[in-house]
Design an enzyme around this catalytic site. Structure first.
Site, mmCIF file in Angstrom:
data_model
loop_
_atom_site.group_PDB
_atom_site.id
_atom_site.type_symbol
_atom_site.label_atom_id
_atom_site.label_comp_id
_atom_site.label_asym_id
_atom_site.label_seq_id
_atom_site.Cartn_x
_atom_site.Cartn_y
_atom_site.Cartn_z
ATOM 1 N N LYS A 12 0.843 -1.211 0.000
ATOM 2 C CA LYS A 12 0.000 0.000 0.000
ATOM 3 C C LYS A 12 0.867 1.246 0.000
ATOM 4 O O LYS A 12 2.020 1.236 0.434
ATOM 5 C CB LYS A 12 -0.946 0.009 1.203
ATOM 6 C CG LYS A 12 -0.274 -0.126 2.583
ATOM 7 C CD LYS A 12 0.101 1.162 3.264
ATOM 8 C CE LYS A 12 0.742 0.940 4.629
ATOM 9 N NZ LYS A 12 1.418 2.112 5.182
ATOM 10 N N ASP A 135 -3.037 -1.813 9.898
ATOM 11 C CA ASP A 135 -3.144 -1.720 8.435
ATOM 12 C C ASP A 135 -3.873 -2.917 7.826
ATOM 13 O O ASP A 135 -4.197 -2.911 6.636
ATOM 14 C CB ASP A 135 -1.738 -1.674 7.799
ATOM 15 C CG ASP A 135 -1.088 -0.311 7.950
ATOM 16 O OD1 ASP A 135 -1.818 0.692 8.057
ATOM 17 O OD2 ASP A 135 0.162 -0.261 7.956
HETATM 18 O O1 C5P Z 1 -1.177 -1.732 14.724
HETATM 19 P P1 C5P Z 1 0.296 -1.902 14.549
HETATM 20 O O2 C5P Z 1 0.824 -3.060 15.376
HETATM 21 O O3 C5P Z 1 0.721 -1.978 13.127
HETATM 22 O O4 C5P Z 1 0.972 -0.581 15.136
HETATM 23 C C1 C5P Z 1 2.327 -0.492 15.495
HETATM 24 C C2 C5P Z 1 2.488 0.642 16.486
HETATM 25 O O5 C5P Z 1 2.198 1.884 15.858
HETATM 26 C C3 C5P Z 1 1.514 0.558 17.670
HETATM 27 O O6 C5P Z 1 2.062 -0.178 18.738
HETATM 28 C C4 C5P Z 1 1.324 2.005 18.036
HETATM 29 O O7 C5P Z 1 2.386 2.454 18.844
HETATM 30 C C5 C5P Z 1 1.454 2.726 16.715
HETATM 31 N N1 C5P Z 1 0.142 3.033 16.100
HETATM 32 C C6 C5P Z 1 -0.636 4.078 16.616
HETATM 33 N N2 C5P Z 1 -1.845 4.388 16.024
HETATM 34 C C7 C5P Z 1 -2.279 3.727 14.940
HETATM 35 C C8 C5P Z 1 -1.491 2.679 14.385
HETATM 36 C C9 C5P Z 1 -0.295 2.350 14.999
HETATM 37 O O8 C5P Z 1 -0.243 4.704 17.599
HETATM 38 N N3 C5P Z 1 -3.435 4.080 14.359
#
Ligand code: C5P
Length: 287
Positions: A12, A135
């Site tokens: 993406k 994502d």
């Molecule tokens: O959801 P994912 O594990 O991909 O996110 C990685 C890190 O990015 C999370 O632990 C968080 O700190 C941050 N994040 C966030 N807000 C989001 C997506 C991710 O703060 N919408």
């Protein structure tokens, strides 16, 4: 009886990435126009007694892979002890801001839904995906969408016509990258302009593209500015950071120029480069 199921896991690009604010759960509310591109991994699943994940990049195999987390989450929902051998052919650069790991998890959900004949809807798969990563819900569906919330609210918009896009992916390691970049942000707020423009006119003027992380990328990633300057020196305009970086991309003025930029940028030490187009499951690559 289905033997093996193959799914493409498309990368993406965030055409805009805005952060509205921090949430009580520690995540951030975002607003982002996201599109899938033709660059993709391939995920193949087959029957097995337990869940295993193998990747042609051996370092990415095993239980740490998001595809493993996706498979176990789906098996839990299915309410049965299910096994599957998941194999990933990796083409999307890792930890590059292109959602490669999340795309593999999303493709694994779609593939296992077929292999295990669960009959779950895309919406149900997206909900399960939201437990795996922010994502994943969008990547379960793919195409182009205005994504908000933590990443789980998805309003599809038509695929924009963006011609050729060139991607420069410097391999700059940063542990806990996405969380680190969110942590570097100050308070911000932004708009819904681009989704409206795609709906009405179908194009993406470069001046509407935006990434909140652009302001912190030069601090987060060593020598990121040098890579950006090299891209600009070739004629790259409105170069945008991809997701939480460090990849960056720009629209190319022509197919020939896209190929030339890709060759030149891909020869930079420690870098990979791609000429891509936006991609839509229904219509395949645009252009
Ligand atoms: O959801 P994912 O594990 O991909 O996110 C990685 C890190 O990015 C999370 O632990 C968080 O700190 C941050 N994040 C966030 N807000 C989001 C997506 C991710 O703060 N919408």
């Amino acid at each position: 009886m289905t033997d093996v199921v193959r799914e493409e896991a498309h990368a993406k690009l965030n055409l805009t990435l805005e952060v509205l604010g921090k949430r009580p759960d520690g995540y951030h509310d975002i607003a982002s126009v996201v599109t899938t591109i033709d660059l993709h991994d391939v995920v193949v699943v087959g029957p097995a007694s337990e869940i295993t994940v193998r990747c042609d990049d051996a370092a990415l195999g095993g239980e740490a892979n998001l595809a493993y987390k996706a498979a176990t989450a789906l098996a839990r929902v299915a309410g049965q002890v299910k096994g599957a051998a998941v194999t990933i052919e990796k083409r999307i650069p890792v930890a590059a801001g292109l959602g490669g790991g999340s795309a593999d998890a999303a493709a694994t959900l779609r593939a296992l839904n077929r292999l295990w004949q669960l009959g779950l809807s895309i919406e149900e798969l997206a909900r399960i995906g939201s437990e795996v990563g922010s994502d994943v819900p969008f990547l379960v569906r793919s195409g182009t969408a205005l994504v908000s919330g933590r990443g789980e609210r998805i309003e599809p918009v038509p695929a924009p016509d963006m011609g050729r896009i060139v991607l420069l992916c410097p391999g700059i390691p940063l542990s806990g990258k996405t969380g680190a970049l969110f942590g570097m942000l100050g308070p911000d707020s932004f708009t819904r302009k681009l989704a409206a423009r795609i709906r009405t006119k179908g194009d993406v003027p470069a001046e509407l593209m935006f990434n909140v992380f652009s302001s912190v990328a030069p601090r987060a990633f060593a020598r990121w500015d040098e890579h950006r300057a090299a891209f600009a020196a070739l004629g790259g305009r409105e170069i945008l950071l991809a997701g939480a970086g460090p990849s960056m991309f720009a629209k190319a003025p022509s197919k020939e120029m896209a190929t030339a930029w890709q060759l030149l940028l891909g020869s930079r030490p420690g870098c990979r480069a791609f000429a891509v187009t936006t991609w839509d499951a229904a219509g395949g690559p645009k252009v």
